[in-house]
Design a protein around this motif. Structure first.
Motif, PDB file in Angstrom:
ATOM      1  N   UNK A 213      49.541  13.460 -35.591  1.00  0.00           N
ATOM      2  CA  UNK A 213      50.573  12.656 -36.234  1.00  0.00           C
ATOM      3  C   UNK A 213      51.739  13.539 -36.693  1.00  0.00           C
ATOM      4  N   UNK A 437      54.365  22.189 -38.347  1.00  0.00           N
ATOM      5  CA  UNK A 437      53.262  23.108 -38.046  1.00  0.00           C
ATOM      6  C   UNK A 437      53.715  24.478 -37.568  1.00  0.00           C
TER       7      UNK A 437
ATOM      8  N   UNK B 211      44.882  22.615 -37.601  1.00  0.00           N
ATOM      9  CA  UNK B 211      45.926  21.942 -38.376  1.00  0.00           C
ATOM     10  C   UNK B 211      47.287  22.060 -37.722  1.00  0.00           C
ATOM     11  N   UNK B 212      48.045  20.961 -37.754  1.00  0.00           N
ATOM     12  CA  UNK B 212      49.492  21.026 -37.491  1.00  0.00           C
ATOM     13  C   UNK B 212      50.159  20.513 -38.764  1.00  0.00           C
ATOM     14  N   UNK B 213      49.986  21.285 -39.838  1.00  0.00           N
ATOM     15  CA  UNK B 213      50.502  20.927 -41.167  1.00  0.00           C
ATOM     16  C   UNK B 213      50.015  19.538 -41.583  1.00  0.00           C
ATOM     17  N   UNK B 214      48.716  19.308 -41.397  1.00  0.00           N
ATOM     18  CA  UNK B 214      48.160  17.985 -41.641  1.00  0.00           C
ATOM     19  C   UNK B 214      47.208  18.001 -42.841  1.00  0.00           C
ATOM     20  N   UNK B 236      46.240  23.478 -44.632  1.00  0.00           N
ATOM     21  CA  UNK B 236      45.757  24.836 -44.375  1.00  0.00           C
ATOM     22  C   UNK B 236      46.933  25.807 -44.458  1.00  0.00           C
ATOM     23  N   UNK B 436      46.274  11.625 -41.206  1.00  0.00           N
ATOM     24  CA  UNK B 436      47.157  10.660 -40.540  1.00  0.00           C
ATOM     25  C   UNK B 436      46.932  10.664 -39.035  1.00  0.00           C
TER      26      UNK B 436
END
Lengths: 471, 471
Positions: A213, A437, B211-214, B236, B436
């Motif tokens: 997302x 990210x 993680x992609x800034x999630x 993270x 998300x």
């Protein structure tokens, strides 16, 4: 950013790099190749020293740690922002403190766009706030936003076919990801094509190889004579959901609000440092990455890591007391993301001495474990690069791939200068690229060590050979 | 959600499922095993028919398409929310329209917590808005928020060691990800441990494999006698950045605002449907997933897909005109994420007939390509499950792994009923889990077909064998 000229790299990479022809036939008399081979073989000890220093010596993890301090301190660095100004000042000091030579800044006027607050909320068939990232140079919406029904298409061809349905609507592009080069055209041209058929805004599926997302931003281009409509990227997830809804005949209505605004050009700088050549100081091997980034994440991957392994290449060579015959010039470009603004000005300013540029190098495709270097140049030059890459056998990174590319070096490559780019796992790269990210977490110190080793060996040896690379 | 009892599944999975003992020794007389083998071998045609229908027949992609329509229509479904109410009503209609038997709702009181608006902004060393997700049952902050300096720790041990530094601070946990079971303790207990040493809030690195800034949410638990402090997960990326900053001696200050609030319990329901047994209708094979989700993404993966492949299992069996000797009971739990609230009540209501439960099954670990089933039960029962899994050789999914687990079936398993769970790639699962990114995009129709085939074959054959599974 990735240049449009780079469109089909994904495909080209799969081709054998010499199109099946025997290399020796293309580099002239065998004696010449033999001589060059012998000369390059003489660099084994120097290459080994560079590799050792970068991978397991005192410089181990240095580029990662330098970059982490830099991006943790400054954050992201959009063209025209105070962050970018601060970043350039810090880098200038870094390069002086590192003992590099001829450290200076070359002024450039750069675009200044700010996204401001932005939001998109699905109002029908149900209330659903969506993650978006407005696209660079997009206009904003009126303060109350735009409320319109959605037309979902999966291609420009479908948009053309359904042009009569588009008037007054928000066009949502749900184009599949077919590699960055091909798919990024939807981000770049999506607003123009939607405006041509009367749409009031366009929302584009993020150009990404994998998503949690995560919306991805990037540059887009308006066209003279076509209305400027607001445009943003949505997530892969929301694009796919709206495509499913539309396929069921469900009416979709979205409210889009964007404060995005273009301001007058700002002052910025390309940042330059050198190890001056001992014998031919006027001749140059250019090593580069860009200091600017998008206004999300930390700009660690795009292109903090490319800039910092380029700096590291010079640091490694300097630390070993090596001074090549030609000048090794580090250039950290500004405003690459806005279409190579800093590098275009640099080219225009310095192209008078183009005959002195032996090789232009850019790292702007990530610094995961390198798979090799992409190279564009004559067959003769390619044969030499292959020999140089053989010096990297101790770390098993010896491939010379199809295309050397980079927004910032393409001006030179198109004018005939050999060009090299550092290659790695592009699928991984485009998971993070232009998203929140893009942070240090996506990078790995060891992989950056290997990247720096490749970059230093190639740049040093090419700068030190008796002859410039043939064109 | 994943139960705490499930803590070390990652490790147990690596163990051989029979601890090296020869199976025949544990299932009694060879004739018995031989008879069961022969009986199960007689289901090859039925298994083949189920597989064909699910994977390449008329039911191909049905569970994916049903789920997509459901989650696109309803969205996420938090315990106590109107969305969950709506979801249960839709499912009730779905099951009736599908022609299943004894479709009904069993009322349950469930927790009602709402996150409201929430934000965290780093004020020092630089302004940096951070993505957060408040944790389920967390209290909010005062409206003006909490502004405090940060103490970063990487473990509970470090927190204990540095307890005197924690008073008045926001504790940031940057614990490494060592598998969900081990690492989730920081999310569950982080606030209590921080409050015990005088912290004013806690921010926990998301429990995620990638993680992609999630940010990822989930449940947390307060403890009697310990002050309730607000608590949320950060990414993270931000946890790692703050750890780097702290290691450089940089002072970090954060402003945390959370409107999170607990409300009185709400009405909800477990949703039940059956294929009534032809010979022993009072005996049950229970097939399940949970309908509720976190209030992010679509709850497609956790646990929409588990619920829908469980429904699909009954649909496949019904469509083939099969009716097992025992009752196949589908239960779609409510309020699993709040600690198995619906399933606890179900257990308390139905445990009087526990001797009639042959097998309890739950799919709540994703529905990517299945690697097999986890199983908990006697060696005799395990030997039978292995034979049943051999029926899945046509799709090469035959493994019986170490542990059958699931928040909603653990009450039964602990009381001695054999239990099975569907297993797949947990690293992939915990990239999306409670974020998300939990949407249909993370799922694949083909993989759901295979999941449903496994689920249907196991549940049908066990429900139709002459004898109940031995305990």
């Amino acid at each position: 950013m990735i240049p449009l000229i780079f469109l089909f790299l994904g495909v080209l990479q799969l081709l054998p790099s010499c199109s099946g022809r025997a290399v020796c036939e293309d580099v002239g008399p065998l004696t010449t190749l033999k001589e060059i081979k012998e000369e390059i073989a003489g660099y084994q000890d120097a290459a080994k020293a560079i590799i050792d220093l970068a991978v397991c010596g005192k410089a181990q993890n240095r580029s990662f740690e330098r970059l982490a301090l830099f991006v943790d301190t400054v954050g992201h660095r959009l063209s025209g922002s105070k962050n970018l100004e601060k970043a350039i000042q810090i880098m200038y000091q870094n390069l002086i403190e590192d003992g590099l030579e001829n450290v200076h800044l070359e002024p450039v006027k750069v675009p200044h766009w700010e996204r401001g607050q932005e939001s998109a909320v699905m109002l029908e068939p149900r209330n659903h706030p969506m993650a978006i990232l407005g696209l660079g140079s997009s206009v904003g919406t009126p303060p109350e936003g735009i409320i319109a029904e959605v037309l979902v298409v999966s291609s420009f061809e479908e948009l053309q076919r359904r042009a009569p349905e588009a008037r007054g609507k928000i066009v949502v592009y749900n184009q599949p990801y077919k590699g960055y080069g091909e798919t990024v055209q939807y981000r770049v041209q999506g607003a123009v094509e939607a405006a041509k058929v009367g749409a009031v805004a366009s929302l584009i599926r993020s150009v990404a190889s994998f998503s949690i997302y995560s919306p991805h931003t990037g540059m887009q281009s308006y066209q003279d004579g076509v209305p400027k409509i607001p445009t943003a990227c949505i997530t892969v997830e929301d694009a796919e959901m709206m495509a499913r809804m539309a396929s069921r005949g469900t009416k979709i209505v979205i409210q889009l609000k964007m404060e995005a605004k273009n301001y007058p050009d700002a002052e910025s700088f390309n940042t330059v440092a050198e190890i001056t050549g001992s014998k031919y100081p006027e001749q140059v091997v250019l090593v580069s990455g860009h200091l600017d980034s998008w206004d999300v994440g930390q700009g660690a991957l795009d292109d903090g890591s490319g800039a910092f392994i380029s700096w590291e290449a010079l640091s490694l060579i300097k630390d070993l007391g090596l001074r090549p015959k030609r000048t090794l010039r580090l250039v950290l470009w500004t405003a690459e993301e806005q279409g190579g603004v800093g590098s275009l000005q640099y080219y225009q300013l310095h192209k008078g001495s183009i005959s002195n540029f032996s090789l232009v190098m850019e790292s702007d495709l990530g610094n995961f474990m390198p798979t090799g270097v992409g190279f564009t140049g004559s067959d003769k030059a390619r044969a030499i690069i292959k020999e140089v890459m053989n010096l990297l056998q101790p770390i098993n990174i010896t491939q010379v791939l199809g295309n050397g590319e980079g927004t910032d070096i393409n001006y030179w490559i198109q004018a005939g200068v050999p060009g090299a780019s550092l290659m790695d796992d592009l699928n991984r790269y485009f998971s993070f690229h232009h998203s929140q990210g893009d942070t240090m977490t996506a990078l790995d110190p060891t992989q950056m060590n290997y990247s720096a080793a490749v970059w230093a060996v190639v740049s040093y040896v090419i700068a030190d050979l008796d002859e410039m690379l043939p064109r």
